[in-house]
Enzyme design. Structure first.
Site, PDB file in Angstrom:
ATOM      1  N   GLY A 144      42.847   9.995 -56.870  1.00  0.00           N
ATOM      2  CA  GLY A 144      43.815  10.527 -57.843  1.00  0.00           C
ATOM      3  C   GLY A 144      43.132  11.070 -59.082  1.00  0.00           C
ATOM      4  N   ASN A 145      41.968  11.691 -58.898  1.00  0.00           N
ATOM      5  CA  ASN A 145      41.189  12.155 -60.053  1.00  0.00           C
ATOM      6  C   ASN A 145      40.349  13.340 -59.599  1.00  0.00           C
ATOM      7  OD1 ASN A 145      40.075  12.183 -62.596  1.00  0.00           O
ATOM      8  ND2 ASN A 145      38.942  10.251 -62.389  1.00  0.00           N
TER       9      ASN A 145
ATOM     10  N   HIS B 285      39.290  18.185 -56.393  1.00  0.00           N
ATOM     11  CA  HIS B 285      40.255  17.161 -56.799  1.00  0.00           C
ATOM     12  C   HIS B 285      40.456  16.238 -55.601  1.00  0.00           C
ATOM     13  CE1 HIS B 285      43.632  15.330 -58.951  1.00  0.00           C
ATOM     14  NE2 HIS B 285      44.089  15.142 -57.731  1.00  0.00           N
ATOM     15  N   CYS B 286      40.175  14.948 -55.798  1.00  0.00           N
ATOM     16  CA  CYS B 286      40.278  13.998 -54.675  1.00  0.00           C
ATOM     17  C   CYS B 286      41.601  13.242 -54.783  1.00  0.00           C
ATOM     18  CB  CYS B 286      39.099  13.026 -54.708  1.00  0.00           C
ATOM     19  SG  CYS B 286      39.249  11.727 -53.473  1.00  0.00           S
ATOM     20  N   VAL B 287      42.474  13.422 -53.788  1.00  0.00           N
ATOM     21  CA  VAL B 287      43.776  12.740 -53.835  1.00  0.00           C
ATOM     22  C   VAL B 287      43.627  11.236 -53.594  1.00  0.00           C
ATOM     23  CG1 VAL B 287      45.221  14.717 -53.246  1.00  0.00           C
ATOM     24  CG2 VAL B 287      44.231  13.354 -51.407  1.00  0.00           C
TER      25      VAL B 287
END
Ligand SMILES: [Zn+2]
Ligand SMILES: [Zn+2]
Length: 346
Positions: free
Chosen positions: A175-176, A170-172
């Site tokens: 945001g996805n 999950h890549c902050v």
């Protein structure tokens, strides 16, 4: 220092600071809130913290936009007036605009694209996509939250509360989740931002060096405004003069240089993972499995990555997903109106 070296239960100086920052300050803050607003105050702060730290939210995306848009406009305001200069042509004004726009484009697509969410309508198709290796992915398991079958290489993302096919992480920043649907866009996102930072570093350094040449700063004599004392040029005095006159451009250039090193290394790591056909999630799973085998006295090198089809095919799998995956977009579109309907109804 605190994150890397601090131990809240230790007794060194850093441990004491860690205890203060990580336990003392939050405790004092919450106690004050409790005195001022009662239990309601601490409940509100707890729910905000839970949302900010454990749920998918746009705070880091807003921070990203602030840094990238702010950095670009700092260049436009404080760097573009010096272009063309002795070492750089005016064409880089357009080059900078194109690089900036392409970065925002890859950011938008990587953020908005369906990463490959598993749901009832596509679960069977997702399961048939990759075989179970029987080691880190075992057949027949169901996700207790989504109530759908767990395809091999998928993972439930607790931030987004969905299962994602060929889940990477999950890549902050976007945001996805990064999954099969947007993995290539995540790589484009990294490549374009690594390029933007390297390009920004070069342009910034060439503008600053051009200023030193154009103003002949190494031949100049410098006068202390207070004492009237005269100095001939040295590296330190020219640096101080440049800092006094070009502080923001120097800061943005330094930021670009630091981020270039970070992003080039991170992009190279992800390209290496793509070449080996291993997701970030799988690197943790393989590591845990190797540790388990070592502890039980078995040979850890017997673990095989059955998804590795050779470098060329591995890149093709990431950058040209199979036909099945193109359908995800349609399935996701079908799902979205019902979600909107539910929201409208409620
Ligand atoms: Zn799930
Ligand atoms: Zn996620």
């Amino acid at each position: 220092m605190i994150l890397c070296c601090g131990d809240p239960e230790g007794s060194t100086c850093i441990d004491i600071i860690t205890r203060c920052v990580c336990i003392g300050v939050p405790w004092a803050f919450k106690s004050t809130l409790k005195v001022l607003f009662g239990d309601k105050g601490t409940e509100v702060v707890d729910s905000w913290m839970h949302y900010l730290l454990y749920k998918n939210n746009p705070s880091i995306q807003i921070f990203y936009l602030f840094i990238v848009v702010g950095g670009y406009f700092a260049f436009v305001t404080f760097g573009y007036p010096y272009m063309p200069g002795p070492l750089i042509s005016g064409a880089h004004k357009w080059g900078g605009l194109v690089a900036f726009a392409v970065c925002l484009f890859t950011f938008a697509i990587a953020s908005l694209k369906d990463p490959g969410i598993v749901h009832r309508a596509n679960e069977k198709a997702c399961v048939s996509q990759f075989p179970y290796d029987g080691v880190i992915f075992v057949e027949g398991k169901k996700c207790p939250t989504c109530d759908t079958l767990k395809p091999a290489r998928s993972k439930h993302c607790s931030m987004c509360d969905v299962c994602v096919v060929r889940f990477d992480h999950h890549c902050v920043w976007i945001g996805n989740c990064v999954g099969e649907g947007n993995h290539r866009w995540f790589i484009y996102f990294l490549l374009t931002h690594a390029f933007l930072c390297v390009y920004g570093s070069l342009v910034g350094v060439l503008i600053l060096l051009g200023q030193i040449i154009e103003r002949q700063l190494f031949q100049a004599v410098y006068v202390d405004a207070v004492t009237g004392e005269r100095f001939s040029a040295s590296y330190s005095i020219v640096f101080q003069y440049m800092l006094a006159n070009n502080a923001i451009l120097m800061f943005v250039t330094l930021l670009c240089i630091i981020m270039s090193a970070v992003l080039v290394a991170f992009t190279a790591y992800h390209l290496f993972l793509v070449a080996a056909n291993v997701t970030t999630n799988e690197t943790f799973k393989y590591r845990n499995e190797r540790r388990r085998l070592e502890l039980s006295g078995e040979r850890p090198d017997q673990i095989q990555n059955i998804y590795d089809k050779g470098v060329w095919e591995n890149f093709r799998e990431c950058f040209a997903p199979q036909e099945l995956f193109r359908n995800y977009h349609l399935v996701a579109e079908e799902k979205r109106p019902t979600q909107r309907g539910k929201l409208k109804g409620s």
